[in-house]
Design a protein around this motif. Structure first.
Motif, short mmCIF file in Angstrom:
data_model
loop_
_atom_site.label_atom_id
_atom_site.label_comp_id
_atom_site.label_asym_id
_atom_site.label_seq_id
_atom_site.Cartn_x
_atom_site.Cartn_y
_atom_site.Cartn_z
N LYS B 251 0.83 -1.21 0.00
CA LYS B 251 0.00 0.00 0.00
C LYS B 251 0.87 1.27 0.00
O LYS B 251 0.71 2.16 -0.84
CB LYS B 251 -0.92 -0.02 1.22
N ASN B 252 1.81 1.31 0.95
CA ASN B 252 2.67 2.51 1.05
C ASN B 252 3.58 2.68 -0.16
O ASN B 252 3.84 3.80 -0.60
CB ASN B 252 3.51 2.47 2.34
N THR B 253 4.05 1.55 -0.69
CA THR B 253 4.89 1.63 -1.90
C THR B 253 4.08 2.23 -3.04
O THR B 253 4.57 3.10 -3.77
CB THR B 253 5.41 0.23 -2.30
N LYS B 256 3.67 5.88 -2.56
CA LYS B 256 4.94 6.57 -2.84
C LYS B 256 5.13 6.78 -4.35
O LYS B 256 5.46 7.87 -4.82
CB LYS B 256 6.10 5.74 -2.27
N ILE B 257 4.88 5.67 -5.10
CA ILE B 257 5.04 5.77 -6.57
C ILE B 257 4.06 6.79 -7.13
O ILE B 257 4.40 7.62 -7.97
CB ILE B 257 4.81 4.38 -7.23
N ASP B 258 2.84 6.75 -6.60
CA ASP B 258 1.80 7.66 -7.08
C ASP B 258 2.21 9.12 -6.89
O ASP B 258 2.04 9.95 -7.77
CB ASP B 258 0.50 7.35 -6.33
N LYS B 259 2.77 9.40 -5.73
CA LYS B 259 3.20 10.78 -5.45
C LYS B 259 4.29 11.21 -6.43
O LYS B 259 4.31 12.34 -6.90
CB LYS B 259 3.75 10.86 -4.02
N TYR B 271 -2.25 -2.63 -8.37
CA TYR B 271 -1.27 -3.68 -8.06
C TYR B 271 -1.88 -5.02 -8.46
O TYR B 271 -2.98 -5.38 -8.02
CB TYR B 271 -0.92 -3.68 -6.57
N ASN B 272 -1.17 -5.74 -9.32
CA ASN B 272 -1.67 -7.04 -9.78
C ASN B 272 -1.10 -8.14 -8.87
O ASN B 272 0.10 -8.40 -8.87
CB ASN B 272 -1.22 -7.26 -11.23
#
Lengths: 285, 343
Positions: B251-253, B256-259, B271-272
């Protein structure tokens, strides 16, 4: 990979020459493919012949005299067997000619290498030739035994062979018609056999009581000329038998030469042409 | 294919109607020399009908087909079809052959029927059988063959007279992955030999892997035809798959990528769970793809895989085109019913 000049050689092989070549190739393939069937039918013809020889030899052993006319001796072999032999061989060859492509999806219908008319003609010719070969083999066996007994072969035997070859054409065409719309080879063979062995004879029997019209529309009637030709032109073509007061039955023995020739030709043409039209428009499943 | 690529088959305003059903509707398509053109569409879309029209097994209701011969595009007619179709090898969807015949007998017959030089047929049959690795089976009865082997023989039957063009209708349908891969390799081998291949399939992955261009047909109408890259650019929709090393907190990863790359994305990150990859939807611009990678690397994301999957891309493009076509078709039908009621 072939080179350009060879590719051009392919292009030169089109037109009528290619069409005839394709018919020949499909016919040759069909003959090879049906080799086992032909072998089985030849064995059946040989077995029928041997059984007749054994039967006749037994009769001669019992004191029955050998006919003085070799034609009568030959006729004895044909009387009980030839129409059945033609029927069995023609239906077994004709039954698969068209339906096999739809039943087994042989790859000839969808995206074919050859047009349907050439496929049809090639297969028909091949099957007719194989069928004719089986019947010719049977006649050769008869000619052989006649020659042994009489040291000569009556010409009428070969006339009879000619009529048998014409009758093959008729039955083969009739079976091909069934092959063009039936779903399986077995269905086409069985239906053709049933109609020729049961339905037509029943119709003919009924008509013999109620009508004096010559049954030229009954296919098995044309088989009678194969043996009937031995007594023509002197023999009667029909007999009227009184079965009770005021009621006669008319038994047609054989068609005339002209009627047999015209009848078999017209029927064969109609059956084959109809079969071709159905085949041409039939879609793959 | 560049603009100067030679057109080898051209379908012009091709229409085929079966009573009230229009199976192929005003189809315009060019097939270029040496390419593999993938032909996609749902069941009943008109793929097989189109191929049957090319094979002259059906006559078009309207329109024309041109095949290149002697440097010129020539109109296919009933008079010249034997001549022009010698350039093409066709394969049915599920070839079945006489079970009691051998590949040698069958392929020899097909080569003869197609007028291949008779003195070279034996060598040709052995050569192509060797090409698919079935040399030891050349004299075995076809009834003993597996489906994959029969499919190979089917392709060889289309190929035996050495045509310039191959028209293959679903050659990989119903095969196991190994056989599919073998067929795929064979098709690429044929392309390398200079063959032009017009290939229909339901298997998007197979098409994505080998096709130079794809044509998508739906309800008989060609809805798209181009290279995958061009279709992607037109659709402005693509997806990067990113696999990271040792993700402890998905979730946090993801957050982070989204930001980091939010401005580049067209949709939220997914996320698959099955393939364990992050899916980053973007507009397909290669510049942006590069920038996304750069940002992720600069931010010390432990990337072990960063790809735009061709198969996934094709699937998404395919579904997009088909659903759009379905919508248009339904609207058209509604209008047609209304008109019928009024009449």
């Amino acid at each position: 990979m072939i080179k350009m000049e060879e590719s051009m050689q392919i292009k030169e092989n089109i037109g009528p020459k290619r069409k005839l070549q394709q018919i020949y190739d499909i016919g040759y393939f069909e003959i090879i493919r049906n080799f086992k069937k032909t072998l089985i039918l030849l064995i059946i013809a040989a077995v029928i012949f041997i059984l007749f020889v054994i039967g006749q030899e037994y009769q001669f052993g019992q004191g029955v005299e050998l006919p003085t006319d070799p034609a009568d001796f030959a006729l004895g072999f044909l009387m009980m067997s030839i129409d059945s032999l033609v029927l069995i061989s023609a239906t077994s060859y004709g039954g698969s000619i068209i339906v096999t492509d739809f039943e087994k999806l042989t790859g000839n219908i969808l995206f074919p290498k050859i047009s349907r008319e050439r496929l049809f003609v090639g297969r028909f010719l091949a099957n007719y030739l194989m069928n004719a070969f089986v019947i010719l083999f049977y006649y050769i066996l008869i000619a052989f035994i006649v020659f042994i007994k009489y040291l000569g072969i009556p010409k009428i035997l070969w006339t009879s062979l000619g009529w048998a070859l014409l009758y093959i054409l008729l039955i083969l065409s009739f079976t091909i018609l069934f092959s063009s719309f039936m779903k399986s080879t077995a269905g086409a063979v069985v239906l053709s056999l049933l109609i020729n062995m049961i339905v037509f004879p029943i119709i003919q029997s009924i008509l013999s009581v109620f009508s004096t019209v010559e049954p030229l529309f009954i296919l098995p009637y044309y088989a009678t000329i194969i043996t009937g030709c031995f007594n023509m032109p002197e023999g009667d073509r029909f007999q009227t038998i009184p079965i009770m007061e005021g009621l006669d039955i008319t038994l047609w023995i054989t068609p005339s030469f002209q009627a047999a020739l015209i009848g078999t030709t017209i029927f064969s043409f109609v059956f084959l042409f109809s079969a071709y039209l159905i085949f041409r428009n039939r879609q793959n499943k | 294919m560049g603009p100067k690529a030679e057109v080898i088959i051209e379908l012009k305003n091709l229409t085929k109607k079966f009573k009230i059903v229009t199976a192929v509707n005003n189809l315009n398509l060019e097939i270029y020399k040496g390419e593999i053109l993938g032909f996609l569409g749902p069941n009943g879309a008109g793929k097989t009908t189109t191929m049957k029209l090319i094979a002259s097994l059906l006559h078009p209701t309207e329109g024309e087909i041109f095949v290149r011969e002697n440097g010129k595009l020539q109109k296919l007619t009933s008079h010249n079809k034997d001549y022009l179709l010698d350039n093409i090898g066709f394969l049915i969807e599920n070839p079945e052959f006489y079970k009691d015949r051998t590949p040698r007998q069958l392929l020899t017959l097909f080569a003869k029927l197609k007028g291949y030089p008779r003195d070279k047929i034996e060598d040709r049959v052995e050569e192509i059988i060797h090409m698919v690795g079935l040399s030891q089976w050349i004299d075995q009865k076809l009834g003993t063959f597996s489906k994959g082997m029969r499919q190979k023989i089917g392709i060889l039957s289309a190929l035996v007279h050495d045509p310039v063009i191959l028209v293959l209708d679903e050659p990989q349908t119903g095969l196991d992955p190994k056989a599919r891969r073998e067929i795929r390799d064979l098709l690429l081998q044929l392309k390398n030999q200079g063959k032009t291949i017009f290939l229909s399939s339901h298997l998007l992955y197979e098409i994505a892997e080998i096709a130079d261009r794809v044509a998508i047909i739906s309800h008989g109408i060609l809805v798209a035809c181009d290279t995958l890259e061009n279709l992607e650019a037109q659709a402005k929709s693509s997806q990067i798959q990113v696999e990271l090393l040792n993700i402890n907190d998905i979730k946090n990863t993801g957050i982070k990528i989204d930001k980091l790359i939010r401005s580049f994305l067209t949709d939220p990150i997914r996320y698959n769970k099955d393939s364990k990859v992050f899916e980053l939807p973007f507009d397909g611009d290669p510049e942006k793809q590069y920038e996304i990678l750069q940002i992720l690397v600069e931010n010390k994301m432990k990337i072990i895989d960063f790809t735009v999957s061709k198969a996934d891309l094709l699937e998404s493009l395919y579904l997009q085109h088909i659903s759009q076509s379905d919508k248009t078709y339904k609207e058209f039908q509604k209008k047609a019913i209304k008109v019928e009621k009024i009449i």
